[in-house]
Design a protein around this motif. Structure first.
Motif, PDB file in Angstrom:
ATOM      1  N   ILE A 119       0.842  -1.193   0.000  1.00  0.00           N
ATOM      2  CA  ILE A 119       0.000   0.000   0.000  1.00  0.00           C
ATOM      3  C   ILE A 119       0.879   1.245   0.000  1.00  0.00           C
ATOM      4  O   ILE A 119       1.903   1.296   0.669  1.00  0.00           O
ATOM      5  CB  ILE A 119      -0.974  -0.004   1.213  1.00  0.00           C
ATOM      6  N   ASN A 120       0.478   2.221  -0.799  1.00  0.00           N
ATOM      7  CA  ASN A 120       1.109   3.548  -0.816  1.00  0.00           C
ATOM      8  C   ASN A 120       0.031   4.552  -0.445  1.00  0.00           C
ATOM      9  O   ASN A 120      -1.064   4.492  -0.972  1.00  0.00           O
ATOM     10  CB  ASN A 120       1.648   3.896  -2.206  1.00  0.00           C
ATOM     11  N   GLY A 121       0.372   5.458   0.415  1.00  0.00           N
ATOM     12  CA  GLY A 121      -0.602   6.485   0.748  1.00  0.00           C
ATOM     13  C   GLY A 121      -1.149   6.332   2.149  1.00  0.00           C
ATOM     14  O   GLY A 121      -0.639   5.554   2.956  1.00  0.00           O
ATOM     15  N   PRO A 122      -2.209   7.079   2.424  1.00  0.00           N
ATOM     16  CA  PRO A 122      -2.698   7.169   3.797  1.00  0.00           C
ATOM     17  C   PRO A 122      -3.392   5.885   4.278  1.00  0.00           C
ATOM     18  O   PRO A 122      -4.152   5.270   3.543  1.00  0.00           O
ATOM     19  CB  PRO A 122      -3.688   8.332   3.743  1.00  0.00           C
ATOM     20  N   ILE A 123      -3.092   5.539   5.505  1.00  0.00           N
ATOM     21  CA  ILE A 123      -3.764   4.437   6.183  1.00  0.00           C
ATOM     22  C   ILE A 123      -3.829   4.805   7.669  1.00  0.00           C
ATOM     23  O   ILE A 123      -2.857   5.320   8.222  1.00  0.00           O
ATOM     24  CB  ILE A 123      -3.058   3.092   5.956  1.00  0.00           C
ATOM     25  N   THR A 124      -4.968   4.572   8.271  1.00  0.00           N
ATOM     26  CA  THR A 124      -5.157   4.893   9.681  1.00  0.00           C
ATOM     27  C   THR A 124      -5.118   3.601  10.481  1.00  0.00           C
ATOM     28  O   THR A 124      -5.863   2.665  10.191  1.00  0.00           O
ATOM     29  CB  THR A 124      -6.499   5.611   9.906  1.00  0.00           C
ATOM     30  N   VAL A 125      -4.239   3.559  11.477  1.00  0.00           N
ATOM     31  CA  VAL A 125      -4.099   2.388  12.339  1.00  0.00           C
ATOM     32  C   VAL A 125      -4.189   2.856  13.780  1.00  0.00           C
ATOM     33  O   VAL A 125      -3.421   3.719  14.210  1.00  0.00           O
ATOM     34  CB  VAL A 125      -2.748   1.669  12.087  1.00  0.00           C
ATOM     35  N   LYS A 126      -5.149   2.300  14.517  1.00  0.00           N
ATOM     36  CA  LYS A 126      -5.362   2.630  15.927  1.00  0.00           C
ATOM     37  C   LYS A 126      -5.513   4.145  16.133  1.00  0.00           C
ATOM     38  O   LYS A 126      -4.943   4.720  17.041  1.00  0.00           O
ATOM     39  CB  LYS A 126      -4.231   2.069  16.789  1.00  0.00           C
ATOM     40  N   GLY A 127      -6.242   4.781  15.201  1.00  0.00           N
ATOM     41  CA  GLY A 127      -6.524   6.204  15.331  1.00  0.00           C
ATOM     42  C   GLY A 127      -5.423   7.128  14.844  1.00  0.00           C
ATOM     43  O   GLY A 127      -5.600   8.336  14.851  1.00  0.00           O
ATOM     44  N   GLN A 128      -4.292   6.598  14.423  1.00  0.00           N
ATOM     45  CA  GLN A 128      -3.202   7.444  13.951  1.00  0.00           C
ATOM     46  C   GLN A 128      -3.023   7.251  12.445  1.00  0.00           C
ATOM     47  O   GLN A 128      -3.008   6.121  11.950  1.00  0.00           O
ATOM     48  CB  GLN A 128      -1.893   7.116  14.668  1.00  0.00           C
ATOM     49  N   LYS A 129      -2.870   8.360  11.741  1.00  0.00           N
ATOM     50  CA  LYS A 129      -2.720   8.319  10.295  1.00  0.00           C
ATOM     51  C   LYS A 129      -1.254   8.130   9.930  1.00  0.00           C
ATOM     52  O   LYS A 129      -0.381   8.802  10.472  1.00  0.00           O
ATOM     53  CB  LYS A 129      -3.258   9.598   9.670  1.00  0.00           C
ATOM     54  N   TYR A 130      -1.004   7.233   8.988  1.00  0.00           N
ATOM     55  CA  TYR A 130       0.351   6.961   8.499  1.00  0.00           C
ATOM     56  C   TYR A 130       0.377   7.240   7.000  1.00  0.00           C
ATOM     57  O   TYR A 130      -0.542   6.878   6.280  1.00  0.00           O
ATOM     58  CB  TYR A 130       0.754   5.510   8.754  1.00  0.00           C
ATOM     59  N   GLU A 131       1.427   7.885   6.556  1.00  0.00           N
ATOM     60  CA  GLU A 131       1.660   8.148   5.128  1.00  0.00           C
ATOM     61  C   GLU A 131       2.956   7.453   4.764  1.00  0.00           C
ATOM     62  O   GLU A 131       4.035   7.927   5.078  1.00  0.00           O
ATOM     63  CB  GLU A 131       1.801   9.657   4.857  1.00  0.00           C
ATOM     64  N   GLY A 132       2.862   6.354   4.134  1.00  0.00           N
ATOM     65  CA  GLY A 132       4.093   5.639   3.817  1.00  0.00           C
ATOM     66  C   GLY A 132       3.860   4.673   2.680  1.00  0.00           C
ATOM     67  O   GLY A 132       2.902   4.788   1.933  1.00  0.00           O
ATOM     68  N   ALA A 133       4.755   3.737   2.606  1.00  0.00           N
ATOM     69  CA  ALA A 133       4.666   2.722   1.555  1.00  0.00           C
ATOM     70  C   ALA A 133       5.024   1.372   2.155  1.00  0.00           C
ATOM     71  O   ALA A 133       6.044   1.237   2.827  1.00  0.00           O
ATOM     72  CB  ALA A 133       5.623   3.063   0.418  1.00  0.00           C
ATOM     73  N   MET A 134       4.159   0.413   1.921  1.00  0.00           N
ATOM     74  CA  MET A 134       4.442  -0.964   2.326  1.00  0.00           C
ATOM     75  C   MET A 134       4.674  -1.753   1.048  1.00  0.00           C
ATOM     76  O   MET A 134       3.881  -1.682   0.106  1.00  0.00           O
ATOM     77  CB  MET A 134       3.270  -1.551   3.100  1.00  0.00           C
ATOM     78  N   PRO A 135       5.767  -2.510   0.977  1.00  0.00           N
ATOM     79  CA  PRO A 135       6.041  -3.265  -0.243  1.00  0.00           C
ATOM     80  C   PRO A 135       5.076  -4.435  -0.425  1.00  0.00           C
ATOM     81  O   PRO A 135       4.468  -4.917   0.530  1.00  0.00           O
ATOM     82  CB  PRO A 135       7.474  -3.766  -0.032  1.00  0.00           C
ATOM     83  N   ALA A 136       4.959  -4.884  -1.652  1.00  0.00           N
ATOM     84  CA  ALA A 136       4.147  -6.056  -1.976  1.00  0.00           C
ATOM     85  C   ALA A 136       4.967  -7.320  -1.732  1.00  0.00           C
ATOM     86  O   ALA A 136       6.175  -7.340  -1.962  1.00  0.00           O
ATOM     87  CB  ALA A 136       3.713  -5.988  -3.436  1.00  0.00           C
ATOM     88  N   PHE A 137       4.301  -8.371  -1.278  1.00  0.00           N
ATOM     89  CA  PHE A 137       4.983  -9.635  -1.014  1.00  0.00           C
ATOM     90  C   PHE A 137       4.433 -10.780  -1.862  1.00  0.00           C
ATOM     91  O   PHE A 137       4.762 -11.936  -1.617  1.00  0.00           O
ATOM     92  CB  PHE A 137       4.897  -9.988   0.473  1.00  0.00           C
ATOM     93  N   ALA A 138       3.609 -10.466  -2.862  1.00  0.00           N
ATOM     94  CA  ALA A 138       3.016 -11.516  -3.696  1.00  0.00           C
ATOM     95  C   ALA A 138       4.073 -12.331  -4.428  1.00  0.00           C
ATOM     96  O   ALA A 138       3.927 -13.546  -4.580  1.00  0.00           O
ATOM     97  CB  ALA A 138       2.044 -10.897  -4.701  1.00  0.00           C
TER      98      ALA A 138
END
Length: 196
Positions: A119-138
């Motif tokens: 995922i690239n872009g905003p994601i909210t985890v436990k009420g806190q917003k993160y702007e980052g990039a998680m690599p794909a593992f497929a």
């Protein structure tokens, strides 16, 4: 008139080497080492029997198939711990936590898609917003390996939810087989899941 007589000053004698033979013990040690080296080279042929090396049979040394021995904890340590940390707490403001995360404890299909494609872009985890990039593992992990690592994080750090099976990962992979890009934020991922 007579010439003055020059006095001869004696010069130092030319240096010469004294008779200092090599001690016999040194010669004996060198000969013993050479003899041992020749014997070792002759007796340690690479195509000879394994009597000089490991005596375990080849069947024991062969690795087990990955699908039968996928270790979620080890896979997590190799691929995920740098960002999400060994405690599952992530790095505040940089990498989201997995411990008590609604994404980890939520719908298995959503978590599987998140890890499959990243995922690239905003994601909210436990009420806190993160702007980052998680690599794909497929491409890096098989279905069994992905199931093992996802099941590990769903049972670790106080997360106590059902395991993810290789069959579920295979279904998720088939459902998004045409996807080649990471999810662009949590909105796109959740929208795609809702449309399924």
């Amino acid at each position: 008139m007579s010439k003055p007589v020059q006095s001869r000053q004696s010069e130092n004698a030319d240096p010469h080497e004294q008779y200092n033979p090599v001690p016999r013990i040194v010669i004996v040690v060198i000969l013993a080492l050479l003899t041992w080296a020749v014997y070792y080279i002759v007796s340690a042929q690479p195509n000879s029997s394994p009597r000089l090396g490991d005596q375990r049979p080849l069947a024991v040394l062969a690795p087990a198939p990955v699908s039968a021995s996928a270790d979620g904890k080890q896979l997590y340590a190799n691929a995920c711990v740098a960002c999400h940390q060994a405690t599952g707490q992530g790095l505040p403001g940089v990498f989201p936590p997995l411990a008590d995360s609604e994404w980890v404890k939520g719908e298995p299909a959503v978590l599987t898609q998140l890890v499959l494609h990243g995922i690239n872009g905003p994601i909210t985890v436990k009420g806190q917003k993160y702007e980052g990039a998680m690599p794909a593992f497929a491409e890096q992990f098989s279905n069994a390996e992905l199931a093992a690592v996802l099941s590990f994080i769903r049972h670790e750090w106080g997360n106590d939810v059902e395991a993810i099976t290789p069959e579920l990962v295979a279904q998720a992979r088939a459902a998004s087989v045409d996807r080649s890009q990471p999810w662009q934020g949590e909105q796109e991922l959740q929208g795609w899941i809702a449309a399924q």
